[in-house]
Write a protein that holds these residues in place. Structure first.
Motif, PDB file in Angstrom:
ATOM      1  N   VAL A  62       0.858  -1.192   0.000  1.00  0.00           N
ATOM      2  CA  VAL A  62       0.000   0.000   0.000  1.00  0.00           C
ATOM      3  C   VAL A  62       0.891   1.239   0.000  1.00  0.00           C
ATOM      4  CG1 VAL A  62      -1.782   1.289   1.246  1.00  0.00           C
ATOM      5  CG2 VAL A  62      -1.846  -1.210   1.253  1.00  0.00           C
ATOM      6  N   VAL A  63       0.596   2.149  -0.923  1.00  0.00           N
ATOM      7  CA  VAL A  63       1.343   3.406  -0.992  1.00  0.00           C
ATOM      8  C   VAL A  63       0.353   4.549  -0.793  1.00  0.00           C
ATOM      9  CG1 VAL A  63       2.896   4.854  -2.359  1.00  0.00           C
ATOM     10  CG2 VAL A  63       2.896   2.367  -2.701  1.00  0.00           C
ATOM     11  N   GLU A  64       0.524   5.293   0.291  1.00  0.00           N
ATOM     12  CA  GLU A  64      -0.370   6.427   0.573  1.00  0.00           C
ATOM     13  C   GLU A  64       0.403   7.729   0.393  1.00  0.00           C
ATOM     14  OE1 GLU A  64      -2.752   5.514   4.406  1.00  0.00           O
ATOM     15  OE2 GLU A  64      -1.147   4.024   4.251  1.00  0.00           O
ATOM     16  N   VAL A  65      -0.209   8.658  -0.301  1.00  0.00           N
ATOM     17  CA  VAL A  65       0.433   9.947  -0.547  1.00  0.00           C
ATOM     18  C   VAL A  65      -0.477  11.055  -0.021  1.00  0.00           C
ATOM     19  CG1 VAL A  65       1.293  11.525  -2.347  1.00  0.00           C
ATOM     20  CG2 VAL A  65       1.556   9.052  -2.638  1.00  0.00           C
ATOM     21  N   GLU A  66       0.061  11.939   0.792  1.00  0.00           N
ATOM     22  CA  GLU A  66      -0.713  13.081   1.299  1.00  0.00           C
ATOM     23  C   GLU A  66      -0.011  14.357   0.882  1.00  0.00           C
ATOM     24  OE1 GLU A  66      -1.995  10.646   5.331  1.00  0.00           O
ATOM     25  OE2 GLU A  66      -1.251  12.713   5.525  1.00  0.00           O
ATOM     26  N   VAL A  67      -0.729  15.145   0.084  1.00  0.00           N
ATOM     27  CA  VAL A  67      -0.166  16.388  -0.446  1.00  0.00           C
ATOM     28  C   VAL A  67      -0.890  17.559   0.201  1.00  0.00           C
ATOM     29  CG1 VAL A  67       0.286  17.695  -2.560  1.00  0.00           C
ATOM     30  CG2 VAL A  67       0.094  15.208  -2.675  1.00  0.00           C
ATOM     31  N   THR A  68      -0.149  18.536   0.673  1.00  0.00           N
ATOM     32  CA  THR A  68      -0.758  19.742   1.237  1.00  0.00           C
ATOM     33  C   THR A  68      -0.308  20.947   0.434  1.00  0.00           C
ATOM     34  OG1 THR A  68      -0.551  18.707   3.411  1.00  0.00           O
ATOM     35  CG2 THR A  68      -1.127  21.049   3.384  1.00  0.00           C
ATOM     36  N   GLY A  69      -1.296  21.709  -0.038  1.00  0.00           N
ATOM     37  CA  GLY A  69      -1.002  22.943  -0.755  1.00  0.00           C
ATOM     38  C   GLY A  69      -1.394  24.145   0.084  1.00  0.00           C
ATOM     39  N   THR A 129      -4.075  10.054  -1.646  1.00  0.00           N
ATOM     40  CA  THR A 129      -4.319   8.890  -2.501  1.00  0.00           C
ATOM     41  C   THR A 129      -3.845   7.630  -1.781  1.00  0.00           C
ATOM     42  OG1 THR A 129      -2.178   9.027  -3.619  1.00  0.00           O
ATOM     43  CG2 THR A 129      -3.998  10.215  -4.648  1.00  0.00           C
ATOM     44  N   VAL A 130      -4.524   6.535  -2.065  1.00  0.00           N
ATOM     45  CA  VAL A 130      -4.127   5.234  -1.522  1.00  0.00           C
ATOM     46  C   VAL A 130      -4.012   4.282  -2.701  1.00  0.00           C
ATOM     47  CG1 VAL A 130      -4.716   3.350   0.042  1.00  0.00           C
ATOM     48  CG2 VAL A 130      -5.420   5.685   0.594  1.00  0.00           C
ATOM     49  N   ARG A 131      -2.826   3.758  -2.929  1.00  0.00           N
ATOM     50  CA  ARG A 131      -2.606   2.834  -4.045  1.00  0.00           C
ATOM     51  C   ARG A 131      -2.391   1.429  -3.495  1.00  0.00           C
ATOM     52  NH1 ARG A 131       1.177   3.407  -9.250  1.00  0.00           N
ATOM     53  NH2 ARG A 131       1.707   1.235  -9.589  1.00  0.00           N
ATOM     54  N   ARG A 132      -3.149   0.510  -4.019  1.00  0.00           N
ATOM     55  CA  ARG A 132      -3.008  -0.901  -3.638  1.00  0.00           C
ATOM     56  C   ARG A 132      -2.262  -1.574  -4.774  1.00  0.00           C
ATOM     57  NH1 ARG A 132      -6.514  -4.996  -0.844  1.00  0.00           N
ATOM     58  NH2 ARG A 132      -6.193  -6.838  -2.119  1.00  0.00           N
ATOM     59  N   ASN A 133      -1.060  -2.041  -4.489  1.00  0.00           N
ATOM     60  CA  ASN A 133      -0.162  -2.553  -5.525  1.00  0.00           C
ATOM     61  C   ASN A 133      -0.016  -4.070  -5.349  1.00  0.00           C
ATOM     62  OD1 ASN A 133       1.141  -1.305  -7.639  1.00  0.00           O
ATOM     63  ND2 ASN A 133       3.118  -1.122  -6.592  1.00  0.00           N
ATOM     64  N   PRO A 134      -0.686  -4.880  -6.163  1.00  0.00           N
ATOM     65  CA  PRO A 134      -0.546  -6.331  -5.997  1.00  0.00           C
ATOM     66  C   PRO A 134       0.922  -6.752  -6.038  1.00  0.00           C
ATOM     67  CG  PRO A 134      -2.273  -5.823  -7.568  1.00  0.00           C
ATOM     68  CD  PRO A 134      -1.571  -4.523  -7.266  1.00  0.00           C
ATOM     69  N   ALA A 135       1.328  -7.627  -5.123  1.00  0.00           N
ATOM     70  CA  ALA A 135       2.733  -8.065  -5.069  1.00  0.00           C
ATOM     71  C   ALA A 135       2.785  -9.436  -4.418  1.00  0.00           C
ATOM     72  CB  ALA A 135       3.556  -7.081  -4.250  1.00  0.00           C
ATOM     73  N   LYS A 136       3.696 -10.269  -4.917  1.00  0.00           N
ATOM     74  CA  LYS A 136       3.868 -11.594  -4.304  1.00  0.00           C
ATOM     75  C   LYS A 136       4.461 -11.420  -2.911  1.00  0.00           C
ATOM     76  CE  LYS A 136       4.928 -14.154  -8.480  1.00  0.00           C
ATOM     77  NZ  LYS A 136       6.090 -14.333  -9.300  1.00  0.00           N
TER      78      LYS A 136
END
Ligand code: NAD
Length: 284
Positions: free
Chosen positions: A232-239, A247-254
């Motif tokens: 899981v890759v979560e990105v938090e951007v503040t302007g 954003t939350v990215r779910r990246n399939p991986a073995k």
């Protein structure tokens, strides 16, 4: 007879020759795609180098194998792709940029401020592009736009994986304890030397967020035994003025894989962008 779109692309643009440095998971994937799909897209494999060339036997034609990396310039490649180890970026990055565009697959190496500066200088001096693949980063171009408009205030990235997916250095506990544990939280500059193979996505984010840089972008790595088949890759951007994106990215991986499956395709897509963007750093 009508030509396919890809054939048209190939005939209208000159062929680019690609040198691949490293023949691990990513290197093998890229070489395979270059041999299979490259010709119809105007891409040719110029060479493959691996520190142990036995690994290439039977898989890559002998004329494409480069035995001595210091003779890379003889192959006259348009683009050199490093998918090997940050050490190769340290040793060869500036030299690669003196002859070719350079896609750096191990951007965690750029956390070293001197190397970062030297690579940028070489890129400017020789008019060659230093490409940084976005890897598993979602929204990199948007972060870059916010950065370039001067309104990026903060950036935080959390990468959560099963403990078997981490390759850690230093004092971070690497045991396989059950449950969820924060292994480290701090600047990407601090994280890169501790987990160079796991935080390339954060390094790409630090390049996109040049205003904040490696010391300003914050990261966290989390070990979670529940994550058996994905990262899981979560990105938090503040302007400014209350602007924010998460954003939350779910990246399939073995289980045990450092790299998520979607990242391979992402690398190939990045390589297709590397056609020369002048003497600068370019997130692709
Ligand atoms: N940018 C990203 O999002 C992203 C994603 C995945 C991997 N990576 C990075 O790309 C690189 C390759 O990844 P991979 O999954 O193919 O790794 P891998 O371990 O499968 O392959 C690495 C290859 O490089 C060789 N190698 C390792 N250390 C070396 C050294 N010091 N000198 C010369 N050769 C060396 C190994 O023998 C192997 O052939 C790694 O640095 C990894 O951290 C980046």
């Amino acid at each position: 007879m009508f030509l396919s779109f890809q054939q048209n692309m190939a005939s209208s643009s000159p062929t680019l020759t690609i040198g691949v440095v490293g023949f691990g998971h990513l290197g093998q994937y890229l070489v395979d795609r270059l041999l299979k799909d490259g010709p119809s897209l105007g891409l040719t494999l110029g060479f493959v180098w691996n520190r142990n060339s036995d690994k290439l036997k039977g898989l890559v034609s002998p004329e494409l194998v480069l035995d001595d990396l210091s003779s890379f310039a003889n192959r006259q490649c348009d683009v050199i792709v490093e998918v090997c180890h940050p050490q190769i970026v340290i040793e060869y990055g500036v030299r690669f940029l003196s002859k070719s565009h350079f896609m750096v697959g191990s951007p965690s190496a750029l956390s070293d401020a001197d190397l970062n500066q030297n690579l940028r200088q070489a890129s400017e001096q020789h008019g060659r592009t230093l490409y940084v693949p976005s890897g598993a980063l979602w929204g990199g171009q948007d972060i870059q736009r916010l950065n370039d408009s001067g309104t990026l205030k903060a950036l935080f990235i959390r990468m959560s994986k099963h403990p078997s997916c981490f390759r850690l250095k230093g004092d971070i506990p690497a045991d396989l304890k059950e449950g969820r544990r924060v292994l480290f939280r701090g600047s990407v500059a601090e994280l890169c030397p501790l987990a160079p193979n796991n935080v390339n996505t954060m390094a790409a984010a630090a390049v996109a967020a040049g205003m904040l840089g490696f010391t300003g972008v914050q990261g966290e790595i989390v070990s979670d035994t529940e994550l058996q088949d994905h990262h899981v890759v979560e990105v938090e951007v503040t302007g400014s003025d209350g602007f924010s994106v998460r954003t939350v990215r779910r990246n399939p991986a073995k289980l045990g894989a450092v790299t998520g499956k979607a990242t391979y395709q992402s690398f190939w897509s990045s390589l297709l962008i590397c056609k020369g963007h002048g003497g600068r750093v370019y997130l692709c």
